[in-house]
Design a protein around this motif. Structure first.
Motif, PDB file in Angstrom:
ATOM      1  N   PRO A 579       0.833  -1.214   0.000  1.00 55.44           N
ATOM      2  CA  PRO A 579       0.000   0.000   0.000  1.00 55.44           C
ATOM      3  C   PRO A 579       0.863   1.258   0.000  1.00 55.44           C
ATOM      4  O   PRO A 579       1.996   1.248   0.486  1.00 55.44           O
ATOM      5  N   ILE A 580       0.316   2.336  -0.534  1.00 54.62           N
ATOM      6  CA  ILE A 580       1.057   3.591  -0.600  1.00 54.62           C
ATOM      7  C   ILE A 580       1.057   4.232   0.783  1.00 54.62           C
ATOM      8  O   ILE A 580       0.011   4.631   1.298  1.00 54.62           O
ATOM      9  N   ALA A 581       2.220   4.324   1.405  1.00 57.32           N
ATOM     10  CA  ALA A 581       2.392   4.913   2.732  1.00 57.32           C
ATOM     11  C   ALA A 581       3.892   5.124   2.945  1.00 57.32           C
ATOM     12  O   ALA A 581       4.716   4.762   2.095  1.00 57.32           O
ATOM     13  N   ASP A 582       4.237   5.718   4.070  1.00 55.09           N
ATOM     14  CA  ASP A 582       5.644   5.888   4.429  1.00 55.09           C
ATOM     15  C   ASP A 582       6.113   4.645   5.174  1.00 55.09           C
ATOM     16  O   ASP A 582       5.427   4.139   6.078  1.00 55.09           O
ATOM     17  N   TYR A 583       7.318   4.160   4.817  1.00 56.03           N
ATOM     18  CA  TYR A 583       7.857   2.946   5.416  1.00 56.03           C
ATOM     19  C   TYR A 583       9.291   3.179   5.870  1.00 56.03           C
ATOM     20  O   TYR A 583      10.018   4.019   5.320  1.00 56.03           O
ATOM     21  N   ALA A 584       9.680   2.401   6.878  1.00 58.18           N
ATOM     22  CA  ALA A 584      11.083   2.238   7.227  1.00 58.18           C
ATOM     23  C   ALA A 584      11.490   0.846   6.750  1.00 58.18           C
ATOM     24  O   ALA A 584      10.849  -0.147   7.112  1.00 58.18           O
ATOM     25  N   ALA A 585      12.497   0.781   5.922  1.00 56.72           N
ATOM     26  CA  ALA A 585      12.859  -0.479   5.266  1.00 56.72           C
ATOM     27  C   ALA A 585      14.210  -0.961   5.750  1.00 56.72           C
ATOM     28  O   ALA A 585      15.087  -0.165   6.127  1.00 56.72           O
ATOM     29  N   ILE A 586      14.373  -2.269   5.733  1.00 51.80           N
ATOM     30  CA  ILE A 586      15.651  -2.901   6.037  1.00 51.80           C
ATOM     31  C   ILE A 586      15.896  -3.979   4.993  1.00 51.80           C
ATOM     32  O   ILE A 586      15.005  -4.787   4.709  1.00 51.80           O
ATOM     33  N   VAL A 648      14.007  -7.681   1.392  1.00 49.52           N
ATOM     34  CA  VAL A 648      13.651  -6.314   1.782  1.00 49.52           C
ATOM     35  C   VAL A 648      12.396  -6.374   2.636  1.00 49.52           C
ATOM     36  O   VAL A 648      11.394  -6.981   2.245  1.00 49.52           O
ATOM     37  N   ILE A 649      12.456  -5.754   3.815  1.00 47.34           N
ATOM     38  CA  ILE A 649      11.344  -5.718   4.751  1.00 47.34           C
ATOM     39  C   ILE A 649      10.861  -4.277   4.864  1.00 47.34           C
ATOM     40  O   ILE A 649      11.662  -3.368   5.116  1.00 47.34           O
ATOM     41  N   TYR A 650       9.564  -4.067   4.659  1.00 46.84           N
ATOM     42  CA  TYR A 650       8.959  -2.742   4.784  1.00 46.84           C
ATOM     43  C   TYR A 650       8.052  -2.738   6.017  1.00 46.84           C
ATOM     44  O   TYR A 650       7.101  -3.526   6.099  1.00 46.84           O
ATOM     45  N   LEU A 651       8.350  -1.854   6.981  1.00 48.13           N
ATOM     46  CA  LEU A 651       7.511  -1.685   8.159  1.00 48.13           C
ATOM     47  C   LEU A 651       6.898  -0.292   8.122  1.00 48.13           C
ATOM     48  O   LEU A 651       7.609   0.699   7.922  1.00 48.13           O
ATOM     49  N   PRO A 652       5.581  -0.171   8.305  1.00 46.37           N
ATOM     50  CA  PRO A 652       4.948   1.155   8.232  1.00 46.37           C
ATOM     51  C   PRO A 652       5.441   2.080   9.337  1.00 46.37           C
ATOM     52  O   PRO A 652       5.658   1.646  10.472  1.00 46.37           O
ATOM     53  N   VAL A 653       5.600   3.343   9.001  1.00 44.63           N
ATOM     54  CA  VAL A 653       6.057   4.340   9.972  1.00 44.63           C
ATOM     55  C   VAL A 653       4.946   4.602  10.979  1.00 44.63           C
ATOM     56  O   VAL A 653       3.791   4.796  10.622  1.00 44.63           O
TER      57      VAL A 653
END
Length: 796
Positions: A579-586, A648-653
């Motif tokens: 989904p379109i949102a801000d993420y912190a990725a690792i 790649v892991i995307y966690l929502p801000v």
């Protein structure tokens, strides 16, 4: 600045009539030229012609008013055109159109372009590298040759065909047109073709053709059908085919009602567009004259079936192909060679079944049936083959309809995979629940025995070893719960950089000397809400898998990188999952052997491993997947054999303010602070868990009353004894814990509750959504039970 003399311009005064005569002639000429272009089908060219005239006519008027011989600044006349007027002209077309300069700056765009692309320059529209390359090539062609085009340009608004033209007085502007492709609708395709050239060709061949829906209403027809069958009928009132023809369908002979009883018999061919079809889907009918058009040798037969958008082939009585259309060739994978029999296209196991079906439909009554067969070109993907008997078509006795259902099969596999994962997850959760009860008893009794022994005793080390192994087993159950997304998480607001920094010291020891660890941190990462311990487990599992993958190549480099991903960057990715949102990725990247494409889609399945027997449980990546999904994040894997793998892991801000004082590890409570007083009512249906919990609470100063189910607990509460705390299992036979608590709260609304369960708190959240309720996951130690009881009483 270029200056040029225009001595031929007449600067003499003009009277009122001649003053308006020349502009009128110019406007009329412009409209005439644009009208001719529009009639010729060049709509965009007509609009552009008007736009150029709109710019040129004012300039011509200025030139006419200049005195003869005076130097004219031509650049000043064409350097500042009215782009708002150009935009109005472009709005006359329904396509998304825009005008840019040499640097790609957007000068003007119509409303269709602005609505679809939010007024972004064309260079910024492609959603992937292939589309960007195709757009760049079309632009280069336009500058070089005057025009360029490209197909399949993927954007956020969908896929478009692109046309680019070099325009302007100095040929220094580009006109862009984005044409939305028309979706492939078999009915719409058949209707449009019948109204166009294909219907005309059929009419010239003496063939009447019509498209009919499930109720018999005519959707489209060719000119010959209209001339012969619709005479005397209301053509605007959706005529029905049964009202237009009469005859025996079994014999395949029909006569047109409009031509009377003495009309010449016609042969009718009924072709379903997409069998097996619902009742309201359109069908295709062809009528021809048996004595004027022998089907077996007709030169028009191929034209008849080629207009259909589905795979169609005709087979004779001996089972040989007579003809087939392009859609059939494409679905069957036929390129250069022409097969003789239908079985030539199939795997060995399906040849006999198809040959038998063709033979039965050749000799028996006209009927149809469906078969699931496997093509030799792709034996893993079954396709649908419809075999229908034909009568009255000369040598053609069997009709074959081949449907390419690869997308349908892919969707079925995905659904089956999701169902399998859900079933295994439910199984894992149930096994973990029962196993947690056993581990609670083992760990509790070990703690009770350790209270009677001190380090150095003969039995102390043995008891400690039993407890250690039990804790390892508890870790295995947590992996099962993590995969099934049923573990109890303790989320905190944290920074990914802090988690990576905390675990990097452990990783250096795990990776060994042959693997180099590289850690990179991005800037402006938003906070995320997750369980720090579980995130560390995710990183460790990915790092251990990367180490094993690089061991085959003698070592390599493991790169762990954190970075921020803004919402607009997510939109540019064009992912249907994220989904379109801000993420912190690792990202975790290794330089190992890579993962084969055939295996890549299975790596998150439980118990799937490519390691040797005894060297992997197959729960590492499934645990990672479960933790990430339960934390509200997304994980993607990309790998190339021989080059390495990247996760790649995307966690929502998380937008809330960080909770101060909760980022660290909870301080260990001293043993002296765990003692309490009062009466505790313990409700547990498992005898071994009830026994160890009763002894643990008694040892810490509590008076304990026990009950084996909810009914017994309510009877005890009904006696009126003062109860300081109610400790209950959640899932019990007959009356479960939450139901029992709701009944108890009617008479004791302030009674503190401590639930304990082998299931995850998140899984039970709806049933235990009560006030003043605490939760303790199984398995737990004696100290953890005492701590939870003390906190529950103190929170009263």
């Amino acid at each position: 600045m270029l200056q040029q003399e225009l001595p031929l311009l007449d600067s003499r005064p003009v009277d009122g009539t001649s003053r308006w005569l020349m502009p009128a002639i110019a406007v009329a000429s412009a409209l005439t030229g644009a009208g001719l272009l529009w009639i010729a089908g060049a709509h965009t060219a007509a609009i552009l012609f008007l736009a150029i005239c709109a710019i040129a006519l004012p300039a011509a008027a200025v030139l006419r008013r200049r005195p003869a011989g005076e130097a004219i600044d031509v650049d000043s006349l064409i350097a500042a055109p009215d782009y708002s007027l150009v935009g109005s002209m472009l709005s006359l077309t329904g396509d998304a159109a825009a005008l840019t300069d040499q640097e790609g700056k957007l000068l003007s765009a119509n409303s269709s372009y602005r609505d679809r692309f939010n007024a972004r320059p064309p260079d910024k529209l492609p959603a992937d590298s292939d589309s960007a390359q195709a757009l760049s090539t079309a632009r280069t062609m336009a500058w070089r040759d005057g025009g360029g085009c490209a197909a399949g340009i993927e954007t956020e608004a969908g896929a478009f065909a692109l046309e680019v033209e070099r325009v302007g007085a100095r040929s220094d502007l580009l006109l862009w047109r984005f044409l939305k492709p028309v979706p492939s609708d078999p009915v719409a395709v058949a209707v449009n073709r019948l109204r166009g050239k294909a219907g005309e060709l059929l009419g010239r061949a003496g063939v009447l053709a019509a498209v009919v829906d499930g109720e018999g209403k005519l959707l489209s027809w060719n000119a010959l059908f209209e001339a012969r069958a619709l005479t005397g009928f209301d053509r605007q009132g959706s005529p029905r085919l049964p009202d237009l023809v009469q005859g025996e369908e079994e014999e395949g002979q029909f006569r047109l009602v409009a031509e009377g009883d003495l009309a010449r018999a016609l042969r009718a061919v009924h072709i379903p567009l997409d069998p097996p079809a619902p009742a309201d889907l359109a069908n295709f009918y062809l009528f021809d004259s048996p004595d004027t058009l022998p089907v077996s040798s007709s030169q028009y037969l191929q034209a008849m079936i080629d207009i259909l958008p589905i795979g169609l082939a005709l087979v004779d009585r001996d089972g040989r192909f007579l003809t087939m259309n392009d859609a059939f060739r494409q679905a069957a994978g036929i390129k250069n060679t022409k097969p003789v029999y239908p079985g030539d296209l199939l795997v060995k196991e399906d040849k006999a079944a198809v040959a038998d079906a063709v033979r039965r439909h050749t000799r028996g009554p006209a009927m149809s049936g469906d078969l699931a067969v496997r093509l030799a070109r792709n034996p893993k993907e079954p396709v649908a083959l419809t075999v229908a008997g034909l009568r009255g078509l000369g040598d053609a006795s069997v009709l074959l309809l081949l449907k390419d259902n690869s997308e349908e099969a892919k969707l079925k596999r995905q659904i089956a995979q999701a169902t399998k994962m859900q079933a295994v997850g439910q199984l894992a959760g149930g096994v973990a629940h029962d196993f947690n009860n056993i581990l609670t008893a083992i760990i509790g009794h070990c703690d009770l025995m350790l209270m009677r022994h001190t380090p150095g005793d003969s039995d102390y080390d043995d008891i400690q070893q039993i407890k250690s192994n039990s804790n390892r087993a508890a870790g295995l159950t947590r992996q099962l719960l993590a995969f099934s997304r049923q573990q109890t998480l303790r989320p905190q607001v944290l920074q990914l950089t802090d988690v990576v920094a905390e675990v990097s010291h452990l990783l250096k020891r795990l990776l060994g000397e042959t693997v180099k660890l590289v850690v990179k941190h991005g800037r402006n990462l938003g906070s995320v809400r997750a369980d720090p311990g579980q995130l560390e487990q995710v990183i460790v599992n990915l790092a251990v898998n990367a180490r094993d993958a690089m061991a085959a190549t003698g070592g390599g480099t493991l790169t762990i990188q954190t970075y921020a991903v803004r919402a607009d960057q997510v939109a540019e990715l064009g992912s249907d999952i994220l989904p379109i949102a801000d993420y912190a990725a690792i990202s975790v990247t290794d330089t190992g052997c890579g993962i084969a494409p055939s295996v890549l889609g299975k790596i998150f399945e439980p118990f799937f491993t490519t390691k040797e027997v005894g060297k992997g449980t197959g729960l590492g990546l499934s645990t990672v997947y479960g933790i990430v999904k339960q934390s509200g994040g997304f994980i993607f894997a990309d790998s190339k054999v021989g080059e390495g793998t990247r996760f790649v892991i995307y966690l929502p801000v998380h937008r809330a303010e960080p909770e101060v004082g909760k980022a660290g590890v909870t301080a260990k409570v001293k043993e002296a602070e765990l003692w309490g007083t009062g009466t505790v009512l313990l409700v547990e249906d498992e005898p071994m868990v009830r026994a160890v919990a009763e002894r643990a609470l008694t040892r810490h100063g509590y008076s304990v009353l026990t009950a084996t189910n909810g009914e017994e607990a309510l009877d005890i509460l009904g006696k009126g004894e003062e109860i300081a705390l109610l400790i209950s299992d959640v899932v019990m036979p007959a009356m479960d814990g939450p139901t029992m608590v709701r009944e108890a709260r009617k008479s004791r609304p302030d009674l503190p509750i401590l639930f304990m369960s082998g299931y995850a708190e998140e899984q039970l959240r709806k049933s235990i959504d009560l006030d003043n309720v605490a939760f303790l996951p199984k398995p737990f130690s004696v100290q953890e039970l005492a701590e939870a009881a003390r906190r529950a009483i103190a929170a009263k």
